[in-house]
Scaffold this motif. Structure first.
Motif, PDB file in Angstrom:
ATOM      1  N   UNK A 188      43.303 -92.507  81.953  1.00  0.00           N
ATOM      2  CA  UNK A 188      43.439 -92.215  80.530  1.00  0.00           C
ATOM      3  C   UNK A 188      44.535 -91.171  80.346  1.00  0.00           C
ATOM      4  N   UNK A 189      45.420 -91.425  79.417  1.00  0.00           N
ATOM      5  CA  UNK A 189      46.515 -90.489  79.164  1.00  0.00           C
ATOM      6  C   UNK A 189      46.037 -89.344  78.282  1.00  0.00           C
ATOM      7  N   UNK A 190      46.839 -88.299  78.202  1.00  0.00           N
ATOM      8  CA  UNK A 190      46.500 -87.174  77.338  1.00  0.00           C
ATOM      9  C   UNK A 190      46.377 -87.619  75.888  1.00  0.00           C
ATOM     10  N   UNK A 191      47.192 -88.584  75.480  1.00  0.00           N
ATOM     11  CA  UNK A 191      47.140 -89.088  74.104  1.00  0.00           C
ATOM     12  C   UNK A 191      45.853 -89.844  73.826  1.00  0.00           C
ATOM     13  N   UNK A 192      45.185 -90.332  74.882  1.00  0.00           N
ATOM     14  CA  UNK A 192      43.925 -91.057  74.713  1.00  0.00           C
ATOM     15  C   UNK A 192      42.718 -90.150  74.884  1.00  0.00           C
ATOM     16  N   UNK A 193      42.912 -88.924  75.336  1.00  0.00           N
ATOM     17  CA  UNK A 193      41.806 -88.042  75.691  1.00  0.00           C
ATOM     18  C   UNK A 193      40.862 -87.765  74.532  1.00  0.00           C
ATOM     19  N   UNK A 194      41.361 -87.765  73.307  1.00  0.00           N
ATOM     20  CA  UNK A 194      40.500 -87.474  72.158  1.00  0.00           C
ATOM     21  C   UNK A 194      39.852 -88.733  71.593  1.00  0.00           C
ATOM     22  N   UNK A 195      39.987 -89.854  72.308  1.00  0.00           N
ATOM     23  CA  UNK A 195      39.426 -91.110  71.840  1.00  0.00           C
ATOM     24  C   UNK A 195      38.201 -91.484  72.658  1.00  0.00           C
ATOM     25  N   UNK A 196      37.255 -92.139  72.001  1.00  0.00           N
ATOM     26  CA  UNK A 196      36.052 -92.633  72.654  1.00  0.00           C
ATOM     27  C   UNK A 196      36.053 -94.148  72.556  1.00  0.00           C
ATOM     28  N   UNK A 197      35.762 -94.819  73.657  1.00  0.00           N
ATOM     29  CA  UNK A 197      35.693 -96.274  73.665  1.00  0.00           C
ATOM     30  C   UNK A 197      34.240 -96.677  73.862  1.00  0.00           C
ATOM     31  N   UNK A 198      33.740 -97.484  72.934  1.00  0.00           N
ATOM     32  CA  UNK A 198      32.365 -97.956  73.041  1.00  0.00           C
ATOM     33  C   UNK A 198      32.210 -99.311  72.371  1.00  0.00           C
ATOM     34  N   UNK A 199      30.978 -99.753  72.201  1.00  0.00           N
ATOM     35  CA  UNK A 199      30.694-101.034  71.555  1.00  0.00           C
ATOM     36  C   UNK A 199      30.873-100.890  70.042  1.00  0.00           C
ATOM     37  N   UNK A 200      31.375-101.936  69.398  1.00  0.00           N
ATOM     38  CA  UNK A 200      31.466-101.883  67.933  1.00  0.00           C
ATOM     39  C   UNK A 200      30.090-102.010  67.293  1.00  0.00           C
ATOM     40  N   UNK A 201      29.991-101.506  66.082  1.00  0.00           N
ATOM     41  CA  UNK A 201      28.783-101.629  65.266  1.00  0.00           C
ATOM     42  C   UNK A 201      29.168-102.380  64.001  1.00  0.00           C
ATOM     43  N   UNK A 202      28.176-102.934  63.316  1.00  0.00           N
ATOM     44  CA  UNK A 202      28.443-103.695  62.088  1.00  0.00           C
ATOM     45  C   UNK A 202      29.289-102.878  61.116  1.00  0.00           C
ATOM     46  N   UNK A 203      29.016-101.594  61.013  1.00  0.00           N
ATOM     47  CA  UNK A 203      29.764-100.733  60.095  1.00  0.00           C
ATOM     48  C   UNK A 203      31.257-100.675  60.433  1.00  0.00           C
ATOM     49  N   UNK A 204      31.643-101.072  61.644  1.00  0.00           N
ATOM     50  CA  UNK A 204      33.055-101.070  62.045  1.00  0.00           C
ATOM     51  C   UNK A 204      33.793-102.322  61.600  1.00  0.00           C
ATOM     52  N   UNK A 205      33.075-103.343  61.152  1.00  0.00           N
ATOM     53  CA  UNK A 205      33.681-104.629  60.830  1.00  0.00           C
ATOM     54  C   UNK A 205      34.839-104.535  59.850  1.00  0.00           C
ATOM     55  N   UNK A 206      34.685-103.734  58.811  1.00  0.00           N
ATOM     56  CA  UNK A 206      35.749-103.617  57.807  1.00  0.00           C
ATOM     57  C   UNK A 206      37.013-103.015  58.415  1.00  0.00           C
ATOM     58  N   UNK A 207      36.861-102.017  59.273  1.00  0.00           N
ATOM     59  CA  UNK A 207      38.026-101.394  59.907  1.00  0.00           C
ATOM     60  C   UNK A 207      38.716-102.374  60.854  1.00  0.00           C
ATOM     61  N   UNK A 208      37.936-103.177  61.583  1.00  0.00           N
ATOM     62  CA  UNK A 208      38.530-104.174  62.470  1.00  0.00           C
ATOM     63  C   UNK A 208      39.312-105.201  61.664  1.00  0.00           C
ATOM     64  N   UNK A 209      38.743-105.638  60.546  1.00  0.00           N
ATOM     65  CA  UNK A 209      39.436-106.595  59.675  1.00  0.00           C
ATOM     66  C   UNK A 209      40.762-106.003  59.189  1.00  0.00           C
TER      67      UNK A 209
END
Length: 172
Positions: free
Chosen positions: A1-22
């Motif tokens: 993971x790069x320093x630019x990615x360090x503040x990011x979390x990767x996990x499973x999507x939730x239904x509430x994320x659907x609009x952002x993915x769209x």
């Protein structure tokens, strides 16, 4: 993971994320945009085979959607990959793809990753070619769906990228 990615979390999507993915798919200007409803369903029904990257506020800034092929449960078909414009160029798509494949391999077992890419989508071509190289896997390409099979007007062919067998220890 790069320093630019360090503040990011990767996990499973939730239904509430659907609009952002769209929205990310729409704003990518290269992905086929599915209905907003389909992204909600995807986040519900295929969360175990998809991943979302969240910023420090928990907001989605990238995603990978995928599913295990019913006739080949050891094959993950990657449906879409998108990164918010403000987070592009930092290796986030590769981190999402690597993280998703590692998770699904650990939970379900995988030997192969597949995706389709339209000719000229250089970013996706590079992403999946470098994925194969990092994991010491063979990469095969063939046209899966030719232009003529699409019923809704002109559509570029979809080229199947089949990557495997996988070695989930990155090669040097």
């Amino acid at each position: 993971m790069t320093a630019a990615q360090a503040d990011l979390q990767i996990d499973r999507p939730e239904v509430a994320d659907g609009a952002a993915l769209w929205r990310m798919a729409r704003d990518s200007k290269v992905l086929d945009l599915n209905s907003s409803y389909s992204y909600l369903l995807w986040c519900r029904d295929f969360a175990d085979t998809s991943a979302v990257a969240r910023d420090e506020h928990g907001e989605p800034v990238g995603f990978v959607t995928g599913y295990l092929r019913p006739d080949r449960p050891d094959t993950l078909l990657v449906w879409q990959v998108a990164v918010d414009e403000t987070h592009r160029g930092r290796g986030l798509a590769a981190a999402l793809l690597d993280g998703l494949v590692a998770r699904v391999a650990a939970e379900r077992g995988l030997t192969t990753v597949e995706t389709t890419i339209t000719p000229g989508n250089t970013a996706s071509e590079r992403l999946f070619t470098s994925f194969a190289e990092r994991h010491g896997a063979r990469l095969e390409r063939e046209v899966l769906f030719d232009t003529a099979v699409f019923p809704d007007g002109p559509h570029d062919p979809e080229v199947l990228y089949r990557i495997g067998p996988l070695s989930l220890t990155p090669s040097a």
